[in-house]
Motif scaffolding. Structure first.
Motif, mmCIF file in Angstrom:
data_model
loop_
_atom_site.group_PDB
_atom_site.id
_atom_site.type_symbol
_atom_site.label_atom_id
_atom_site.label_comp_id
_atom_site.label_asym_id
_atom_site.label_seq_id
_atom_site.Cartn_x
_atom_site.Cartn_y
_atom_site.Cartn_z
ATOM 1 N N GLU A 115 -1.565 -1.610 4.269
ATOM 2 C CA GLU A 115 -1.777 -0.311 3.903
ATOM 3 C C GLU A 115 -0.259 -0.079 3.116
ATOM 4 O O GLU A 115 -0.320 0.577 2.110
ATOM 5 C CB GLU A 115 -1.885 0.787 5.022
ATOM 6 C CG GLU A 115 -3.458 0.696 5.690
ATOM 7 C CD GLU A 115 -3.403 1.686 7.034
ATOM 8 O OE1 GLU A 115 -4.490 2.221 7.118
ATOM 9 O OE2 GLU A 115 -2.421 1.542 7.747
ATOM 10 N N LEU A 116 0.662 -0.665 3.570
ATOM 11 C CA LEU A 116 1.982 -0.232 3.284
ATOM 12 C C LEU A 116 2.041 -0.794 1.681
ATOM 13 O O LEU A 116 2.527 -0.290 0.846
ATOM 14 C CB LEU A 116 3.282 -0.869 3.914
ATOM 15 C CG LEU A 116 4.355 -0.567 3.342
ATOM 16 C CD1 LEU A 116 4.936 0.553 3.175
ATOM 17 C CD2 LEU A 116 5.500 -1.719 4.449
ATOM 18 N N SER A 117 1.623 -2.229 1.664
ATOM 19 C CA SER A 117 1.608 -2.849 0.249
ATOM 20 C C SER A 117 0.759 -2.149 -0.782
ATOM 21 O O SER A 117 1.028 -1.905 -1.741
ATOM 22 C CB SER A 117 1.241 -4.498 0.206
ATOM 23 O OG SER A 117 -0.082 -4.309 0.765
ATOM 24 N N GLN A 118 -0.407 -1.461 -0.465
ATOM 25 C CA GLN A 118 -1.215 -0.802 -1.221
ATOM 26 C C GLN A 118 -0.457 0.544 -1.683
ATOM 27 O O GLN A 118 -0.338 0.793 -2.737
ATOM 28 C CB GLN A 118 -2.621 -0.383 -0.516
ATOM 29 C CG GLN A 118 -3.386 -1.855 -0.490
ATOM 30 C CD GLN A 118 -4.600 -1.370 0.413
ATOM 31 O OE1 GLN A 118 -5.034 -0.436 0.846
ATOM 32 N NE2 GLN A 118 -5.423 -2.203 0.338
ATOM 33 N N PHE A 119 0.033 1.208 -0.469
ATOM 34 C CA PHE A 119 0.773 2.259 -1.114
ATOM 35 C C PHE A 119 1.939 2.233 -2.141
ATOM 36 O O PHE A 119 2.168 2.548 -3.146
ATOM 37 C CB PHE A 119 1.288 3.021 0.112
ATOM 38 C CG PHE A 119 2.035 4.292 -0.084
ATOM 39 C CD1 PHE A 119 1.464 5.424 -0.747
ATOM 40 C CD2 PHE A 119 3.457 4.191 0.042
ATOM 41 C CE1 PHE A 119 2.259 6.639 -1.031
ATOM 42 C CE2 PHE A 119 4.313 5.416 -0.222
ATOM 43 C CZ PHE A 119 3.705 6.450 -0.761
ATOM 44 N N VAL A 120 2.897 1.314 -1.781
ATOM 45 C CA VAL A 120 3.762 0.701 -2.605
ATOM 46 C C VAL A 120 3.129 0.265 -3.935
ATOM 47 O O VAL A 120 4.032 0.574 -5.012
ATOM 48 C CB VAL A 120 4.702 -0.361 -1.948
ATOM 49 C CG1 VAL A 120 5.673 -1.229 -3.023
ATOM 50 C CG2 VAL A 120 5.349 0.238 -0.749
ATOM 51 N N SER A 121 2.165 -0.343 -4.223
ATOM 52 C CA SER A 121 1.559 -0.699 -5.371
ATOM 53 C C SER A 121 1.343 0.488 -6.193
ATOM 54 O O SER A 121 1.451 0.607 -7.359
ATOM 55 C CB SER A 121 0.336 -1.627 -5.215
ATOM 56 O OG SER A 121 0.819 -2.826 -4.720
ATOM 57 N N PHE A 122 0.833 1.561 -5.394
ATOM 58 C CA PHE A 122 0.260 2.833 -6.158
ATOM 59 C C PHE A 122 1.888 3.285 -6.728
ATOM 60 O O PHE A 122 1.654 3.705 -7.843
ATOM 61 C CB PHE A 122 -0.270 3.809 -5.142
ATOM 62 C CG PHE A 122 -0.319 5.089 -5.678
ATOM 63 C CD1 PHE A 122 -1.058 5.641 -6.526
ATOM 64 C CD2 PHE A 122 0.753 6.191 -5.063
ATOM 65 C CE1 PHE A 122 -1.195 6.991 -6.759
ATOM 66 C CE2 PHE A 122 0.625 7.516 -5.523
ATOM 67 C CZ PHE A 122 -0.391 7.577 -6.329
ATOM 68 N N ILE A 123 2.802 3.215 -6.065
ATOM 69 C CA ILE A 123 3.940 3.873 -6.507
ATOM 70 C C ILE A 123 4.390 3.205 -7.767
ATOM 71 O O ILE A 123 4.708 3.596 -8.660
ATOM 72 C CB ILE A 123 5.093 3.758 -5.465
ATOM 73 C CG1 ILE A 123 4.716 4.718 -4.088
ATOM 74 C CG2 ILE A 123 6.413 4.357 -6.139
ATOM 75 C CD1 ILE A 123 4.498 6.246 -4.616
ATOM 76 N N LYS A 124 4.547 1.789 -7.715
ATOM 77 C CA LYS A 124 4.945 0.933 -8.790
ATOM 78 C C LYS A 124 4.187 1.132 -9.965
ATOM 79 O O LYS A 124 4.606 0.854 -10.992
ATOM 80 C CB LYS A 124 5.063 -0.538 -8.345
ATOM 81 C CG LYS A 124 6.232 -0.638 -7.283
ATOM 82 C CD LYS A 124 6.008 -2.346 -6.957
ATOM 83 C CE LYS A 124 7.304 -2.582 -6.077
ATOM 84 N NZ LYS A 124 7.350 -3.852 -5.710
#
Length: 147
Positions: free
Chosen positions: A57-66
């Motif tokens: 979930e964290l990696s998906q959220f960070v990808s959204f930000i990036k």
């Protein structure tokens, strides 16, 4: 990075801002994040309260930000899906699309020099204002040490 200072500041902030019905936030997540570092260095959860996020979930959220397509995509935190409603210089607000609460749910995401702070709250405009003040307090405190 002064982790002892971060931990102490987080604990103090959490005790007066997250939890019971009188507090402005229901949960918060502090993510170690630097958009300028090499992509091989993964973002990690520095602190969390009121919610448990797994690494996927964290990696998906960070990808959204990036990807920086805040106006055209939605993001997930836990079981909730959010849509961005307003964007500012170093923060944005979002509303939960699949809430079961009649007053709604929201999120404020603020970026400092090395962290993303995700704050979740229940309610609408008044609750969002209280949540924003709370988020700003922690970011200001952490920025005093140039983290």
């Amino acid at each position: 990075m002064d982790w002892a200072f971060i931990q102490k500041s987080w604990d103090k902030w959490v005790s007066s801002n997250i939890g019971s019905s009188g507090e402005p936030l229901k949960a918060a997540l502090l993510i170690n994040y630097d958009p300028f570092r090499p992509s091989r260095l993964l973002s990690t959860i520095a602190e969390q309260e009121g919610i448990k996020i797994n690494p996927i979930e964290l990696s998906q959220f960070v990808s959204f930000i990036k990807r920086n397509k805040l106006q055209t995509e939605t993001f997930n935190i836990g079981h909730n899906q959010y849509m961005v409603t307003s964007i500012h210089e170093n923060w944005f607000c979002a509303r939960c699309l699949n809430t079961s609460k009649s007053t709604g749910e929201g999120a404020i995401i603020m970026q400092s020099s090395t962290f993303l702070l995700v704050a979740l709250y229940d309610g609408s405009i008044g609750s969002a204002s209280r949540a924003m003040v709370s988020v700003d307090q922690l970011v200001w405190l952490l920025s005093r040490r140039n983290l």
